[in-house]
Design an enzyme around this catalytic site. Structure first.
Site, PDB file in Angstrom:
ATOM      1  N   LEU A 164       0.827  -1.205   0.000  1.00  0.00           N
ATOM      2  CA  LEU A 164       0.000   0.000   0.000  1.00  0.00           C
ATOM      3  C   LEU A 164       0.868   1.266   0.000  1.00  0.00           C
ATOM      4  CD1 LEU A 164      -1.360  -2.238   2.150  1.00  0.00           C
ATOM      5  CD2 LEU A 164      -3.001  -0.433   2.432  1.00  0.00           C
ATOM      6  N   THR A 165       1.832   1.275   0.928  1.00  0.00           N
ATOM      7  CA  THR A 165       2.513   2.519   1.294  1.00  0.00           C
ATOM      8  C   THR A 165       3.456   3.024   0.205  1.00  0.00           C
ATOM      9  OG1 THR A 165       2.368   1.798   3.586  1.00  0.00           O
ATOM     10  CG2 THR A 165       3.929   3.568   3.113  1.00  0.00           C
ATOM     11  N   THR A 198       6.893  -5.116   3.859  1.00  0.00           N
ATOM     12  CA  THR A 198       7.377  -6.237   4.667  1.00  0.00           C
ATOM     13  C   THR A 198       7.459  -7.514   3.831  1.00  0.00           C
ATOM     14  OG1 THR A 198       6.423  -5.285   6.668  1.00  0.00           O
ATOM     15  CG2 THR A 198       6.828  -7.662   6.710  1.00  0.00           C
ATOM     16  N   LYS A 228     -10.857   5.007  -3.028  1.00  0.00           N
ATOM     17  CA  LYS A 228     -11.845   4.297  -3.861  1.00  0.00           C
ATOM     18  C   LYS A 228     -11.383   4.153  -5.311  1.00  0.00           C
ATOM     19  CE  LYS A 228     -15.114   3.737  -0.776  1.00  0.00           C
ATOM     20  NZ  LYS A 228     -16.269   2.981  -0.525  1.00  0.00           N
ATOM     21  N   ARG A 334      16.745 -12.170  41.957  1.00  0.00           N
ATOM     22  CA  ARG A 334      17.609 -11.020  42.241  1.00  0.00           C
ATOM     23  C   ARG A 334      17.465 -10.595  43.705  1.00  0.00           C
ATOM     24  NH1 ARG A 334      22.175  -8.226  41.469  1.00  0.00           N
ATOM     25  NH2 ARG A 334      21.872  -5.981  41.738  1.00  0.00           N
ATOM     26  N   THR A 429      12.300  -3.876  35.635  1.00  0.00           N
ATOM     27  CA  THR A 429      12.434  -4.870  36.710  1.00  0.00           C
ATOM     28  C   THR A 429      13.862  -5.415  36.781  1.00  0.00           C
ATOM     29  OG1 THR A 429      10.138  -5.492  36.320  1.00  0.00           O
ATOM     30  CG2 THR A 429      11.450  -7.044  37.601  1.00  0.00           C
ATOM     31  N   GLU A 455       0.388  -0.939  10.143  1.00  0.00           N
ATOM     32  CA  GLU A 455      -1.040  -1.321  10.055  1.00  0.00           C
ATOM     33  C   GLU A 455      -1.946  -0.214  10.587  1.00  0.00           C
ATOM     34  OE1 GLU A 455      -2.377  -3.286   8.324  1.00  0.00           O
ATOM     35  OE2 GLU A 455      -0.759  -4.664   7.836  1.00  0.00           O
ATOM     36  N   ARG A 468     -15.795   5.209  12.359  1.00  0.00           N
ATOM     37  CA  ARG A 468     -16.318   4.097  11.549  1.00  0.00           C
ATOM     38  C   ARG A 468     -17.034   3.059  12.418  1.00  0.00           C
ATOM     39  NH1 ARG A 468     -15.280   2.536   6.359  1.00  0.00           N
ATOM     40  NH2 ARG A 468     -15.916   0.401   5.951  1.00  0.00           N
ATOM     41  N   LYS A 469     -16.378   2.677  13.522  1.00  0.00           N
ATOM     42  CA  LYS A 469     -16.901   1.545  14.291  1.00  0.00           C
ATOM     43  C   LYS A 469     -18.011   1.972  15.266  1.00  0.00           C
ATOM     44  CE  LYS A 469     -13.894  -0.831  12.021  1.00  0.00           C
ATOM     45  NZ  LYS A 469     -12.717  -1.446  12.558  1.00  0.00           N
TER      46      LYS A 469
END
Ligand code: ST9
Ligand code: FAD
Length: 622
Positions: A164-165, A198, A228, A334, A429, A455, A468-469
């Site tokens: 795409l990119t 990729t 489109k 540790r 940690t 993505e 959209r959602k």
């Protein structure tokens, strides 16, 4: 010793104790799969990943592929190739490949549960090995010619890419300029330069099928501006006999002209891909076929993108889980400092798990890793529902919409939370040791950062989520999800979770209020368009807030199951054997609710106070 630490027990807990996947096995599309076989598959994939795929993780980072501009090649290191071959030979890629083209029918909940092991052990193997998954999109959208191509892609285990990119078209895919012109024989010539692709080159497969978005030229009614006007073309690296799949020996004019030097996932070749340039390679044209012979490229490509977004979120979450388990192991060994309750200079030194702040940090890691694993599997359960309806010749629109709603949470929320916590908690940690290459954490942090970028960046996920959602879907899927959470809150639960449930109820109210406020700003934009800026300042905030609420709810659902088991209330109680596991579940849920949910009230206050000051600030004042 493997860098990769998995949590098979928790995966099985989700599948069979929380989400009842045993009930869908042995019936409908999954008639041939029983629970024991599903568990064997999970256990074997977990083993292969921990032992074989993880083996080349570090080497692939230290000795990444080197691009040769004269041959346009970038071979992967031998150790990585060995892991890749082991994965492909094991044949588990078939679980996400349609049976009609050589795959096996399996529930998506099983697919994504097992994907966690691959993505946590060595994610680029999943990406290079995704050819059969891409074949599914080719098959589903294709003509008979394309369906045969899909079969060949599976038979010969070709690689595949999503293209795409372009340099000037990243988030804004519709700005793409690559062109397609029709040849007399019905094939198309593609010209242009794509970037960041990729798996566009390696020595892992005999051929690579590129799925390319390009704008057709010279045909009336197609190829207009924006997304489109893009069509999807199948463009192979090497030409082949369309009947047998044998390579003809003719090179197609699509060449990798650069491989990027990256912060992480270095073995995953990120390529500039040049199409049909007379100065490149042998100067051949880049010939391809129009998928399905219809100009519907962006919708077809979203079949790929939806799957890849699920993959990217799962990759991030899988990395957080192994990051946490590595940190836990380190923290248990540790020794540093004395217990806070013993101020004597001669007080015995203790492992760092005795320090309150380390315990806090470990529970942040545990609760988020386990909550987001549940989020992935819960989302995949909706995908199961879509497939089950499809098998019966029906359409489950609610399941489709809820899955769509959850995808940006898996991808956007999953990647942001995972990459941040990996850095601020898991690596931390280890103290100074975390900064060293001796431990896998620094590679995890570098490898997981990309997940919030590719993505679709988090900003794009936030916009997708709201506009959209939620808005386009008229709030139906969100309403259903909120309804499920409400029913959970209204049901009589275990008293031990009373306070956590109260926190969840408030947080649900808060996110509802944020959504309501955003809707008001959206309505106000009809009067004064600048109000749309206010909405867009809150989209990422809403995504993260809903992510926290869904994760808290899923952990509390798990805690209810765990408390039942601990009480021996359920007939199949495994309470004594799994006591620590279930106690950990209850603790993680309570901790997550207490430490995260109150913050959503503050997010609500911020959301409601948004004005357009930042939009009015002149650029020169930044
Ligand atoms: C990349 C790859 O980054 C990174 C890793 C690669 C690893 C590859 C290998 C592994 C993956 C394996 C995959 C295998 C696949 C197998 C699958 C099967 C098993 N949902 O809002 P509009 C469509 S790649 C569905 O107006 P704009 C829809 O058709 C690069 N469809 O957008 C819609 O029409 P309508 C990734 C959606 O303003 C049309 O688009 N790059 C959705 O024109 C137009 O919609 C990006 O992700 C959706 N959520 O364009 C780009 N959204 O409305 C990020 C849109 O009529 N940018 N459609 O239905 C965006 O997403 C932008 O929002 C935009 C905006 C480009 C869509
Ligand atoms: P831009 O779009 O320029 O974004 C820059 C910044 O601006 C970001 O923070 C972004 O969130 C923000 N922004 C941009 N637009 C908006 C907006 N409208 N609203 C709010 N904020 C916005 N692409 C493929 O096609 N195939 C691949 O296989 C592939 N693999 C990749 C692998 C790697 C390692 C990388 C780094 C990238 C890959 N990509 C691939 C491209 C990837 O999808 C893009 O990088 C990504 O979509 C962002 O585009 P961009 O880099 O041009 O950033």
């Amino acid at each position: 010793m493997s860098h990769y630490k998995s949590n098979l027990r928790d995966v099985e807990f989700n599948l069979f104790e929380v989400f009842g996947r045993d009930k869908i096995l042995g019936t409908g599309p999954y008639e041939d799969l029983d629970v024991d076989t599903a568990k064997e598959i999970l256990a074997e994939i977990e083993r292969v990943c921990r032992e074989d795929l993880a083996a080349s993780y570090e080497d692939s980072d230290r000795n990444p592929p080197v691009f040769d501009p004269t041959t346009h090649t970038a071979p992967v290191p031998a150790a990585f190739k060995k892991s890749y071959d082991t994965w492909m030979e094991a044949g588990f890629w078939s679980l996400q490949t349609p049976a009609a083209i050589g795959g096996t029918t399996a529930p998506q909940s099983l697919v994504w549960s097992s994907a966690e092991f691959v993505l946590g052990a060595n994610a680029p193997i999943w990406m290079y090995g995704a050819g059969p998954f891409f074949a599914r999109v080719v098959y589903n959208n294709g003509t008979d010619r394309d369906k045969r191509i899909a079969e060949i892609m599976v038979e010969r285990l070709w690689g595949a890419t999503m293209v795409l990119t372009e340099p000037d078209a990243g988030s804004d895919v519709g700005a793409g300029r690559a062109k397609a012109t029709l040849n007399e024989d019905g094939t198309w010539n593609i010209t242009g330069v794509k970037r960041f692709i990729t798996s566009a080159e390696s020595d892992l497969q005999e051929n690579i099928m590129h799925l390319v978005l390009a704008r057709p030229e010279g045909i009336e009614g197609v190829g207009g501006p924006g997304t489109k006007g893009l069509s999807l073309f199948l463009v192979p690296k090497h030409h082949f006999d369309p009947e047998t799949g044998d390579l003809t020996g003719e090179r197609n004019g699509v060449y990798v002209t650069n491989v990027e030097h990256k912060m992480g996932i270095k073995v995953s070749n990120t390529c500039e891909l040049t199409f049909g340039d007379p100065q490149v390679g042998g100067g051949e044209p880049a010939r391809g076929w129009l998928l399905g012979e219809v100009h519907n490229g962006i919708a077809q490509m979203f079949d790929v993108i939806e799957n890849a977004r699920m993959m990217v979120g799962s990759k991030a979450i899988a990395t957080l889980s192994t990051g946490y388990l590595n940190a836990l192991e380190y923290a248990k060994e540790r020794v540093q400092g004395a217990d806070l309750t013993n101020a004597a200079k001669t007080a015995p030194r203790v492992t760092i798990t005795h320090h309150p702040d380390v315990r806090r940090s470990l529970l942040v890691q545990k609760s988020f890793a386990e909550a987001m694993r549940a989020l992935v599997i819960y989302t995949a359960c909706w995908q199961d529902d879509v497939a089950i309806a499809g098998f019966a010749g029906e359409k489950n629109e609610l399941a489709e919409a809820v899955n769509d709603l959850l995808l940006p949470i898996v991808k956007g929320y999953g990647s942001e939370r995972s990459w941040t916590i990996l850095g601020t908690e898991s690596l931390q940690t280890f103290g100074g040791s975390g900064f060293l290459q001796e431990y896998p954490l620094e590679q995890y942090v570098r490898d997981a950062k990309i997940d919030s970028i590719y993505e679709g960046t988090t900003a794009i996920q936030g916009q997708d989520f709201f506009f959209r959602k939620i808005v386009k879907n008229q709030g139906q899927a969100l309403g259903h999800l909120a309804g499920e959470i409400k029913s959970f809150l209204e049901a009589e639960g275990n008293g031990e979770l009373k306070e956590s449930r109260a926190l969840l109820a408030t947080a649900l109210e808060d996110v509802n209020a944020i959504v309501g406020h955003m809707f008001n700003d959206l309505m106000a934009s009809q009067e004064d368009i600048s109000n749309i800026y206010k909405v867009a300042q809150n989209t990422s905030r809403l995504l993260m807030a809903v992510g926290d609420v869904v994760c808290a709810w899923l952990l509390l659902r798990q805690a209810e199951v765990a408390l039942d088991k601990l009480a021996g209330a359920a007939p199949d109680s495994g309470a004594s054997k799994d006591k620590d596991f279930y106690e950990g579940k209850v603790a993680a849920a309570k901790f997550f609710a207490a430490y995260n949910l109150p913050k959503i009230s503050a997010e609500r206050a911020i959301a409601e106070a948004i004005d357009n000051a930042i939009m009015e600030l002149p650029e020169s004042a930044f």
